[in-house]
Motif scaffolding. Structure first.
Motif, PDB file in Angstrom:
ATOM      1  N   ALA A   1       0.806  -1.236   0.000  1.00  0.00           N
ATOM      2  CA  ALA A   1       0.000   0.000   0.000  1.00  0.00           C
ATOM      3  C   ALA A   1       0.834   1.279   0.000  1.00  0.00           C
ATOM      4  CB  ALA A   1      -1.007   0.006   1.143  1.00  0.00           C
ATOM      5  N   TRP A   2       1.985   1.242  -0.626  1.00  0.00           N
ATOM      6  CA  TRP A   2       2.838   2.440  -0.732  1.00  0.00           C
ATOM      7  C   TRP A   2       2.112   3.576  -1.442  1.00  0.00           C
ATOM      8  CZ3 TRP A   2       4.138   4.611  -5.377  1.00  0.00           C
ATOM      9  CH2 TRP A   2       3.825   3.854  -6.515  1.00  0.00           C
ATOM     10  N   TRP A   3       1.181   3.241  -2.306  1.00  0.00           N
ATOM     11  CA  TRP A   3       0.438   4.192  -3.127  1.00  0.00           C
ATOM     12  C   TRP A   3      -0.628   4.934  -2.325  1.00  0.00           C
ATOM     13  CZ3 TRP A   3      -4.319   2.249  -2.436  1.00  0.00           C
ATOM     14  CH2 TRP A   3      -4.407   0.879  -2.171  1.00  0.00           C
ATOM     15  N   ALA A   4      -0.931   4.491  -1.115  1.00  0.00           N
ATOM     16  CA  ALA A   4      -1.990   5.096  -0.304  1.00  0.00           C
ATOM     17  C   ALA A   4      -1.417   6.153   0.627  1.00  0.00           C
ATOM     18  CB  ALA A   4      -2.717   4.017   0.484  1.00  0.00           C
ATOM     19  N   ARG A   5      -0.722   7.117   0.065  1.00  0.00           N
ATOM     20  CA  ARG A   5      -0.074   8.167   0.872  1.00  0.00           C
ATOM     21  C   ARG A   5      -1.079   9.052   1.601  1.00  0.00           C
ATOM     22  NH1 ARG A   5       3.580   9.899  -3.935  1.00  0.00           N
ATOM     23  NH2 ARG A   5       4.359   7.830  -4.365  1.00  0.00           N
ATOM     24  N   ASP A   6      -2.252   9.203   1.002  1.00  0.00           N
ATOM     25  CA  ASP A   6      -3.312   9.958   1.656  1.00  0.00           C
ATOM     26  C   ASP A   6      -4.655   9.395   1.192  1.00  0.00           C
ATOM     27  OD1 ASP A   6      -4.333  11.459  -0.750  1.00  0.00           O
ATOM     28  OD2 ASP A   6      -2.373  12.432  -0.642  1.00  0.00           O
ATOM     29  N   TYR A   7      -5.704   9.825   1.849  1.00  0.00           N
ATOM     30  CA  TYR A   7      -7.037   9.279   1.601  1.00  0.00           C
ATOM     31  C   TYR A   7      -7.469   9.447   0.142  1.00  0.00           C
ATOM     32  CZ  TYR A   7     -12.063   8.666   1.747  1.00  0.00           C
ATOM     33  OH  TYR A   7     -13.335   8.250   1.479  1.00  0.00           O
ATOM     34  N   ASN A   8      -7.295  10.636  -0.418  1.00  0.00           N
ATOM     35  CA  ASN A   8      -7.753  10.892  -1.784  1.00  0.00           C
ATOM     36  C   ASN A   8      -7.013  10.029  -2.800  1.00  0.00           C
ATOM     37  OD1 ASN A   8      -9.704  12.738  -1.030  1.00  0.00           O
ATOM     38  ND2 ASN A   8      -8.286  14.453  -1.125  1.00  0.00           N
ATOM     39  N   ARG A   9      -5.704   9.910  -2.640  1.00  0.00           N
ATOM     40  CA  ARG A   9      -4.917   9.083  -3.564  1.00  0.00           C
ATOM     41  C   ARG A   9      -5.342   7.613  -3.469  1.00  0.00           C
ATOM     42  NH1 ARG A   9       0.454   9.239  -6.170  1.00  0.00           N
ATOM     43  NH2 ARG A   9       1.290   7.143  -6.093  1.00  0.00           N
ATOM     44  N   ALA A  10      -5.546   7.134  -2.258  1.00  0.00           N
ATOM     45  CA  ALA A  10      -5.974   5.753  -2.062  1.00  0.00           C
ATOM     46  C   ALA A  10      -7.354   5.523  -2.681  1.00  0.00           C
ATOM     47  CB  ALA A  10      -5.990   5.410  -0.582  1.00  0.00           C
ATOM     48  N   LYS A  11      -8.252   6.449  -2.450  1.00  0.00           N
ATOM     49  CA  LYS A  11      -9.612   6.317  -2.992  1.00  0.00           C
ATOM     50  C   LYS A  11      -9.590   6.328  -4.521  1.00  0.00           C
ATOM     51  CE  LYS A  11     -14.202   8.312  -2.793  1.00  0.00           C
ATOM     52  NZ  LYS A  11     -15.042   9.384  -2.279  1.00  0.00           N
ATOM     53  N   GLU A  12      -8.802   7.199  -5.101  1.00  0.00           N
ATOM     54  CA  GLU A  12      -8.692   7.282  -6.560  1.00  0.00           C
ATOM     55  C   GLU A  12      -8.138   5.975  -7.147  1.00  0.00           C
ATOM     56  OE1 GLU A  12      -5.772   9.646  -9.558  1.00  0.00           O
ATOM     57  OE2 GLU A  12      -6.814  10.876  -8.071  1.00  0.00           O
ATOM     58  N   PHE A  13      -7.093   5.458  -6.536  1.00  0.00           N
ATOM     59  CA  PHE A  13      -6.475   4.215  -7.015  1.00  0.00           C
ATOM     60  C   PHE A  13      -7.461   3.052  -6.930  1.00  0.00           C
ATOM     61  CE2 PHE A  13      -3.992   0.346  -6.202  1.00  0.00           C
ATOM     62  CZ  PHE A  13      -3.206   0.317  -7.344  1.00  0.00           C
ATOM     63  N   LEU A  14      -8.109   2.902  -5.795  1.00  0.00           N
ATOM     64  CA  LEU A  14      -9.052   1.793  -5.618  1.00  0.00           C
ATOM     65  C   LEU A  14     -10.289   1.958  -6.494  1.00  0.00           C
ATOM     66  CD1 LEU A  14      -8.704   1.296  -1.767  1.00  0.00           C
ATOM     67  CD2 LEU A  14      -7.788  -0.160  -3.603  1.00  0.00           C
ATOM     68  N   SER A  15     -10.714   3.187  -6.717  1.00  0.00           N
ATOM     69  CA  SER A  15     -11.850   3.429  -7.614  1.00  0.00           C
ATOM     70  C   SER A  15     -11.520   3.002  -9.034  1.00  0.00           C
ATOM     71  CB  SER A  15     -12.249   4.901  -7.591  1.00  0.00           C
ATOM     72  OG  SER A  15     -12.746   5.259  -6.334  1.00  0.00           O
ATOM     73  N   GLU A  16     -10.292   3.281  -9.471  1.00  0.00           N
ATOM     74  CA  GLU A  16      -9.876   2.847 -10.807  1.00  0.00           C
ATOM     75  C   GLU A  16      -9.896   1.324 -10.907  1.00  0.00           C
ATOM     76  OE1 GLU A  16      -6.139   2.921 -13.919  1.00  0.00           O
ATOM     77  OE2 GLU A  16      -5.846   3.734 -11.908  1.00  0.00           O
ATOM     78  N   LEU A  17      -9.371   0.647  -9.902  1.00  0.00           N
ATOM     79  CA  LEU A  17      -9.380  -0.816  -9.925  1.00  0.00           C
ATOM     80  C   LEU A  17     -10.808  -1.354  -9.923  1.00  0.00           C
ATOM     81  CD1 LEU A  17      -6.442  -1.804  -7.542  1.00  0.00           C
ATOM     82  CD2 LEU A  17      -6.413  -1.430 -10.017  1.00  0.00           C
ATOM     83  N   LYS A  18     -11.677  -0.707  -9.180  1.00  0.00           N
ATOM     84  CA  LYS A  18     -13.082  -1.131  -9.141  1.00  0.00           C
ATOM     85  C   LYS A  18     -13.731  -0.981 -10.515  1.00  0.00           C
ATOM     86  CE  LYS A  18     -17.340  -0.582  -6.582  1.00  0.00           C
ATOM     87  NZ  LYS A  18     -18.048   0.100  -5.513  1.00  0.00           N
ATOM     88  N   ARG A  19     -13.419   0.116 -11.225  1.00  0.00           N
ATOM     89  CA  ARG A  19     -13.950   0.300 -12.590  1.00  0.00           C
ATOM     90  C   ARG A  19     -13.500  -0.832 -13.535  1.00  0.00           C
ATOM     91  NH1 ARG A  19     -12.829   5.644 -11.352  1.00  0.00           N
ATOM     92  NH2 ARG A  19     -10.802   5.583 -12.382  1.00  0.00           N
ATOM     93  N   LEU A  20     -12.324  -1.379 -13.249  1.00  0.00           N
ATOM     94  CA  LEU A  20     -11.792  -2.477 -14.065  1.00  0.00           C
ATOM     95  C   LEU A  20     -12.385  -3.832 -13.692  1.00  0.00           C
ATOM     96  CD1 LEU A  20      -8.050  -1.407 -14.111  1.00  0.00           C
ATOM     97  CD2 LEU A  20      -9.669  -1.262 -16.006  1.00  0.00           C
ATOM     98  N   GLY A  21     -13.142  -3.871 -12.590  1.00  0.00           N
ATOM     99  CA  GLY A  21     -13.782  -5.116 -12.173  1.00  0.00           C
ATOM    100  C   GLY A  21     -13.267  -5.679 -10.877  1.00  0.00           C
ATOM    101  N   PHE A  22     -12.406  -4.950 -10.168  1.00  0.00           N
ATOM    102  CA  PHE A  22     -11.882  -5.436  -8.890  1.00  0.00           C
ATOM    103  C   PHE A  22     -13.006  -5.549  -7.897  1.00  0.00           C
ATOM    104  CE2 PHE A  22      -9.914  -4.572  -4.702  1.00  0.00           C
ATOM    105  CZ  PHE A  22      -9.007  -5.612  -4.672  1.00  0.00           C
TER     106      PHE A  22
END
Length: 112
Positions: free
Chosen positions: A89-110
Protein backbone atom coordinates in the motif's frame (compact mmCIF):
# COMPACT_ATOMS: atom_id res chain seq x y z
CA UNK A 1 -16.59 -27.93 -3.75
CA UNK A 2 -13.66 -26.25 -2.08
CA UNK A 3 -13.00 -22.81 -3.62
CA UNK A 4 -9.33 -22.15 -4.27
CA UNK A 5 -7.29 -19.04 -4.89
CA UNK A 6 -4.63 -18.78 -7.57
CA UNK A 7 -1.84 -16.40 -6.64
CA UNK A 8 -0.20 -14.77 -9.65
CA UNK A 9 3.25 -13.40 -8.93
CA UNK A 10 4.26 -11.60 -12.11
CA UNK A 11 7.31 -9.88 -10.66
CA UNK A 12 9.72 -10.21 -7.76
CA UNK A 13 10.28 -6.46 -7.96
CA UNK A 14 9.37 -4.42 -4.91
CA UNK A 15 9.96 -0.91 -3.69
CA UNK A 16 11.00 -2.29 -0.30
CA UNK A 17 13.46 -4.95 0.76
CA UNK A 18 12.16 -6.62 3.90
CA UNK A 19 14.02 -9.36 5.75
CA UNK A 20 10.72 -11.14 6.42
CA UNK A 21 9.69 -11.23 2.74
CA UNK A 22 8.45 -14.72 1.89
CA UNK A 23 9.32 -14.46 -1.83
CA UNK A 24 12.66 -12.66 -1.74
CA UNK A 25 11.37 -9.54 -3.51
CA UNK A 26 13.69 -6.60 -3.98
CA UNK A 27 14.06 -3.22 -5.69
CA UNK A 28 16.86 -4.80 -7.72
CA UNK A 29 14.35 -7.13 -9.42
CA UNK A 30 11.83 -4.55 -10.65
CA UNK A 31 12.68 -4.95 -14.34
CA UNK A 32 11.92 -8.69 -14.39
CA UNK A 33 8.23 -8.97 -15.27
CA UNK A 34 6.13 -11.83 -16.60
CA UNK A 35 4.93 -10.93 -20.11
CA UNK A 36 1.26 -9.98 -20.37
CA UNK A 37 0.72 -12.78 -22.90
CA UNK A 38 1.75 -15.30 -20.22
CA UNK A 39 -0.46 -13.58 -17.64
CA UNK A 40 -3.40 -13.94 -20.05
CA UNK A 41 -2.60 -17.62 -20.60
CA UNK A 42 -2.44 -18.34 -16.86
CA UNK A 43 -5.86 -16.73 -16.34
CA UNK A 44 -7.29 -18.59 -19.34
CA UNK A 45 -6.03 -21.93 -18.03
CA UNK A 46 -7.29 -21.21 -14.49
CA UNK A 47 -10.74 -20.65 -15.98
CA UNK A 48 -10.98 -24.37 -16.80
CA UNK A 49 -10.22 -25.47 -13.23
CA UNK A 50 -13.63 -25.31 -11.55
CA UNK A 51 -12.30 -24.97 -8.00
CA UNK A 52 -10.31 -21.78 -8.79
CA UNK A 53 -12.66 -18.84 -8.41
CA UNK A 54 -10.31 -16.23 -6.94
CA UNK A 55 -7.16 -14.74 -8.44
CA UNK A 56 -4.77 -12.84 -6.17
CA UNK A 57 -2.19 -10.52 -7.71
CA UNK A 58 0.93 -10.53 -5.60
CA UNK A 59 4.64 -10.15 -5.83
CA UNK A 60 6.95 -8.35 -5.13
CA UNK A 61 4.76 -5.31 -5.23
CA UNK A 62 2.17 -5.76 -8.02
CA UNK A 63 1.24 -2.07 -8.14
CA UNK A 64 4.72 -1.19 -9.42
CA UNK A 65 3.58 -2.64 -12.75
CA UNK A 66 0.26 -0.85 -13.27
CA UNK A 67 -0.19 -2.02 -16.86
CA UNK A 68 0.04 -5.66 -15.78
CA UNK A 69 -2.17 -5.09 -12.77
CA UNK A 70 -4.88 -3.27 -14.74
CA UNK A 71 -4.84 -5.90 -17.45
CA UNK A 72 -4.91 -8.78 -14.97
CA UNK A 73 -7.78 -7.42 -12.90
CA UNK A 74 -9.89 -6.51 -15.91
CA UNK A 75 -9.22 -9.77 -17.76
CA UNK A 76 -9.74 -11.98 -14.70
CA UNK A 77 -12.97 -10.23 -13.73
CA UNK A 78 -14.32 -10.59 -17.28
CA UNK A 79 -13.63 -14.32 -16.96
CA UNK A 80 -15.76 -14.34 -13.78
CA UNK A 81 -13.02 -14.47 -11.15
CA UNK A 82 -13.04 -12.59 -7.87
CA UNK A 83 -9.79 -10.65 -7.67
CA UNK A 84 -7.56 -9.88 -4.72
CA UNK A 85 -4.52 -7.63 -4.38
CA UNK A 86 -1.65 -8.24 -1.97
CA UNK A 87 0.19 -4.95 -1.61
CA UNK A 88 2.29 -2.97 0.82
CA UNK A 89 0.00 0.00 0.00
CA UNK A 90 2.84 2.44 -0.73
CA UNK A 91 0.44 4.19 -3.13
CA UNK A 92 -1.99 5.10 -0.30
CA UNK A 93 -0.07 8.17 0.87
CA UNK A 94 -3.31 9.96 1.66
CA UNK A 95 -7.04 9.28 1.60
CA UNK A 96 -7.75 10.89 -1.78
CA UNK A 97 -4.92 9.08 -3.56
CA UNK A 98 -5.97 5.75 -2.06
CA UNK A 99 -9.61 6.32 -2.99
CA UNK A 100 -8.69 7.28 -6.56
CA UNK A 101 -6.47 4.21 -7.02
CA UNK A 102 -9.05 1.79 -5.62
CA UNK A 103 -11.85 3.43 -7.61
CA UNK A 104 -9.88 2.85 -10.81
CA UNK A 105 -9.38 -0.82 -9.92
CA UNK A 106 -13.08 -1.13 -9.14
CA UNK A 107 -13.95 0.30 -12.59
CA UNK A 108 -11.79 -2.48 -14.07
CA UNK A 109 -13.78 -5.12 -12.17
CA UNK A 110 -11.88 -5.44 -8.89
CA UNK A 111 -14.07 -6.92 -6.23
CA UNK A 112 -12.90 -8.66 -3.14
Amino acid sequence: MLVKTLGILYSYGCNFECQHCSVGASPRLIRNVLPIEVLRKVIDEAYFIPSIRVIAFTGGEPTLHPRHLRFGIEYASKRGFITRLLTNAWWARDYNRAKEFLSELKRLGFRS
